[in-house]
Design a protein around this motif. Structure first.
Motif, PDB file in Angstrom:
ATOM      1  N   SER A 174      -9.266   5.648   4.361  1.00 25.77           N
ATOM      2  CA  SER A 174      -8.147   4.942   3.738  1.00 25.77           C
ATOM      3  C   SER A 174      -6.878   5.131   4.557  1.00 25.77           C
ATOM      4  O   SER A 174      -6.122   4.181   4.790  1.00 25.77           O
ATOM      5  CB  SER A 174      -7.931   5.445   2.310  1.00 25.77           C
ATOM      6  OG  SER A 174      -9.057   5.180   1.500  1.00 25.77           O
TER       7      SER A 174
ATOM      8  N   ALA B  87       0.823  -1.211   0.000  1.00 26.51           N
ATOM      9  CA  ALA B  87       0.000   0.000   0.000  1.00 26.51           C
ATOM     10  C   ALA B  87       0.858   1.263   0.000  1.00 26.51           C
ATOM     11  O   ALA B  87       0.317   2.367   0.048  1.00 26.51           O
ATOM     12  CB  ALA B  87      -0.921   0.010   1.218  1.00 26.51           C
TER      13      ALA B  87
ATOM     14  N   SER C 266       2.667   2.949  -2.271  1.00 20.22           N
ATOM     15  CA  SER C 266       2.446   3.936  -3.333  1.00 20.22           C
ATOM     16  C   SER C 266       1.138   4.690  -3.131  1.00 20.22           C
ATOM     17  O   SER C 266       1.086   5.921  -3.249  1.00 20.22           O
ATOM     18  CB  SER C 266       2.459   3.238  -4.701  1.00 20.22           C
ATOM     19  OG  SER C 266       2.212   4.163  -5.734  1.00 20.22           O
ATOM     20  N   GLU C 267       0.067   3.957  -2.801  1.00 14.97           N
ATOM     21  CA  GLU C 267      -1.230   4.603  -2.580  1.00 14.97           C
ATOM     22  C   GLU C 267      -1.175   5.532  -1.368  1.00 14.97           C
ATOM     23  O   GLU C 267      -1.758   6.620  -1.383  1.00 14.97           O
ATOM     24  CB  GLU C 267      -2.301   3.535  -2.383  1.00 14.97           C
ATOM     25  CG  GLU C 267      -2.534   2.662  -3.616  1.00 14.97           C
ATOM     26  CD  GLU C 267      -3.521   1.550  -3.333  1.00 14.97           C
ATOM     27  OE1 GLU C 267      -4.022   1.475  -2.185  1.00 14.97           O
ATOM     28  OE2 GLU C 267      -3.795   0.750  -4.242  1.00 14.97           O
ATOM     29  N   ALA C 268      -0.481   5.092  -0.321  1.00 11.95           N
ATOM     30  CA  ALA C 268      -0.378   5.916   0.882  1.00 11.95           C
ATOM     31  C   ALA C 268       0.398   7.204   0.596  1.00 11.95           C
ATOM     32  O   ALA C 268       0.058   8.279   1.104  1.00 11.95           O
ATOM     33  CB  ALA C 268       0.296   5.123   1.994  1.00 11.95           C
ATOM     34  N   ARG C 269       1.444   7.101  -0.216  1.00 11.35           N
ATOM     35  CA  ARG C 269       2.211   8.296  -0.577  1.00 11.35           C
ATOM     36  C   ARG C 269       1.344   9.291  -1.348  1.00 11.35           C
ATOM     37  O   ARG C 269       1.388  10.503  -1.092  1.00 11.35           O
ATOM     38  CB  ARG C 269       3.417   7.900  -1.420  1.00 11.35           C
ATOM     39  CG  ARG C 269       4.613   7.412  -0.614  1.00 11.35           C
ATOM     40  CD  ARG C 269       5.729   6.945  -1.525  1.00 11.35           C
ATOM     41  NE  ARG C 269       6.966   6.716  -0.797  1.00 11.35           N
ATOM     42  CZ  ARG C 269       7.993   6.043  -1.280  1.00 11.35           C
ATOM     43  NH1 ARG C 269       7.926   5.521  -2.500  1.00 11.35           N
ATOM     44  NH2 ARG C 269       9.082   5.876  -0.564  1.00 11.35           N
ATOM     45  N   ASP C 270       0.570   8.782  -2.299  1.00 10.23           N
ATOM     46  CA  ASP C 270      -0.300   9.656  -3.092  1.00 10.23           C
ATOM     47  C   ASP C 270      -1.321  10.345  -2.184  1.00 10.23           C
ATOM     48  O   ASP C 270      -1.598  11.543  -2.335  1.00 10.23           O
ATOM     49  CB  ASP C 270      -1.018   8.853  -4.173  1.00 10.23           C
ATOM     50  CG  ASP C 270      -0.068   8.363  -5.260  1.00 10.23           C
ATOM     51  OD1 ASP C 270       1.041   8.915  -5.374  1.00 10.23           O
ATOM     52  OD2 ASP C 270      -0.445   7.430  -5.991  1.00 10.23           O
ATOM     53  N   LEU C 271      -1.882   9.577  -1.264  1.00 12.38           N
ATOM     54  CA  LEU C 271      -2.889  10.143  -0.367  1.00 12.38           C
ATOM     55  C   LEU C 271      -2.273  11.192   0.556  1.00 12.38           C
ATOM     56  O   LEU C 271      -2.856  12.261   0.765  1.00 12.38           O
ATOM     57  CB  LEU C 271      -3.532   9.023   0.458  1.00 12.38           C
ATOM     58  CG  LEU C 271      -4.624   9.451   1.445  1.00 12.38           C
ATOM     59  CD1 LEU C 271      -5.777  10.119   0.705  1.00 12.38           C
ATOM     60  CD2 LEU C 271      -5.131   8.248   2.236  1.00 12.38           C
TER      61      LEU C 271
ATOM     62  N   TYR D 135      -4.555   2.336   6.335  1.00  9.05           N
ATOM     63  CA  TYR D 135      -3.118   2.165   6.094  1.00  9.05           C
ATOM     64  C   TYR D 135      -2.352   2.139   7.422  1.00  9.05           C
ATOM     65  O   TYR D 135      -1.456   1.308   7.618  1.00  9.05           O
ATOM     66  CB  TYR D 135      -2.578   3.301   5.227  1.00  9.05           C
ATOM     67  CG  TYR D 135      -3.131   3.349   3.825  1.00  9.05           C
ATOM     68  CD1 TYR D 135      -3.462   2.189   3.139  1.00  9.05           C
ATOM     69  CD2 TYR D 135      -3.333   4.564   3.171  1.00  9.05           C
ATOM     70  CE1 TYR D 135      -3.975   2.233   1.851  1.00  9.05           C
ATOM     71  CE2 TYR D 135      -3.843   4.616   1.885  1.00  9.05           C
ATOM     72  CZ  TYR D 135      -4.169   3.453   1.227  1.00  9.05           C
ATOM     73  OH  TYR D 135      -4.674   3.510  -0.047  1.00  9.05           O
TER      74      TYR D 135
ATOM     75  N   GLY E 172     -10.915   9.357   1.897  1.00 13.12           N
ATOM     76  CA  GLY E 172      -9.472   9.454   2.064  1.00 13.12           C
ATOM     77  C   GLY E 172      -9.066   9.268   3.521  1.00 13.12           C
ATOM     78  O   GLY E 172      -8.056   8.619   3.817  1.00 13.12           O
TER      79      GLY E 172
END
Length: 287
Positions: A158, A138, A140-145, A162, A155
């Motif tokens: 999410s 997770a 990459s998704e956490a970085r984007d968020l 995480y 968000g």
């Protein structure tokens, strides 16, 4: 004869096809605009009376295509166009209203979420800075968020997920290291020099583990050793049991370590795989 209204797109005649016992010329539209769908939904009686419909005839597409059948009837084009324009305008107005309502809902959601998101956003960014490996796949998704300044409630949920998953990953790693140390390495782990070398090797592998075991590239830790390996590398020093666990993990990755570290850890260096000799070029002369 062609369709009385073209809806601003291309139509093609595909010959004569049978419909309800009649042989009729068939025209197809491969990519009908939204206006066609809106008109067919809202003024279906007028559209079908003029010959417009959807069909599986005259093509091999796995879907129905917009079509016009030449029914041989006189169509009041002006009246049909006026009705089509009216229902298409109604559909557009409804779409705008829905979009405006969705935008207001989004803005309200962001405003209500912002106050609750402050601590969670801070915790997520701290985790990304200090222990990104704990996020696993997770990451990459956490970085984007974390990079987003405005979160919705989705968000926020999410981010909370995480963080919770990362805490579970760290807890599982700590539990693994608290179990009975592997007997195979326990005696060797009593040596203080081995303990120091084990910590050095763990930190070396963690430094190489830039993808946090997301890819199988023989660099850094594997998915099976990642969490425990990073937890060990964060220790200031390893005790007897932790060193035994570390040796068990490091032995799986010994080919990434220097001969010097392998000698300190295991008393021997692993056999290095030899690269195959380059093949002789075709037609080469043997001297």
């Amino acid at each position: 004869m062609s369709p009385p209204i073209d809806f601003g797109t291309a139509w093609r005649c595909v010959g004569v096809h049978r419909r309800y016992g009649n042989e009729l010329a068939l025209w197809l539209c491969d990519e009908p605009p939204a206006a066609y769908s809106d008109a067919y939904k809202r003024a279906r009686a007028s559209m079908t009376a003029a010959g417009f419909s959807w069909t599986d005839r005259g093509h091999d597409q796995p879907r129905l295509l917009a079509c016009w059948w030449d029914l041989g009837v006189t169509v009041d084009v002006d009246a049909l166009r006026a009705e089509v324009d009216r229902v298409v305008a109604e559909a557009a107005a409804e779409c705008e209203q829905k979009a405006a309502a969705e935008q207001k809902r989004h803005e309200r959601d962001v405003a209500e979420t912002e106050l609750r998101a402050l601590l969670i956003r801070s915790a997520l960014r701290a985790l990304l800075q200090e222990r990104p490996w704990a996020l696993g796949r997770a990451l990459s998704e956490a970085r984007d968020l974390a990079a987003e300044e405005a979160w919705t409630s989705w968000g926020l949920r999410s981010a909370e997920r995480y963080l919770s998953n990362a805490e579970d990953n760290i807890r599982r790693a700590e539990e693994r290291l608290s179990r009975t140390p592997p007997a195979l390495w326990f005696a060797r782990a009593a040596d203080e020099a081995v303990r120091g070398a084990a910590l050095e090797a763990c930190r070396e592998l963690s430094a190489r583990d830039e993808d946090w075991a997301a890819d199988r590239n023989s660099i850094g830790w594997s998915q099976a050793t990642c969490w425990a390996g990073h937890v060990l590398s964060e220790r200031e020093a390893l005790d007897h049991g932790e060193t035994a666990h570390a040796l068990a993990l490091l032995h799986q990755h010994r080919r990434q370590l220097s001969d010097e570290l392998n000698l300190a850890l295991f008393g021997e260096a692993p056999a290095r795989r030899r690269r195959p000799a380059p093949a002789e070029p075709a037609g080469a002369l043997l001297l």
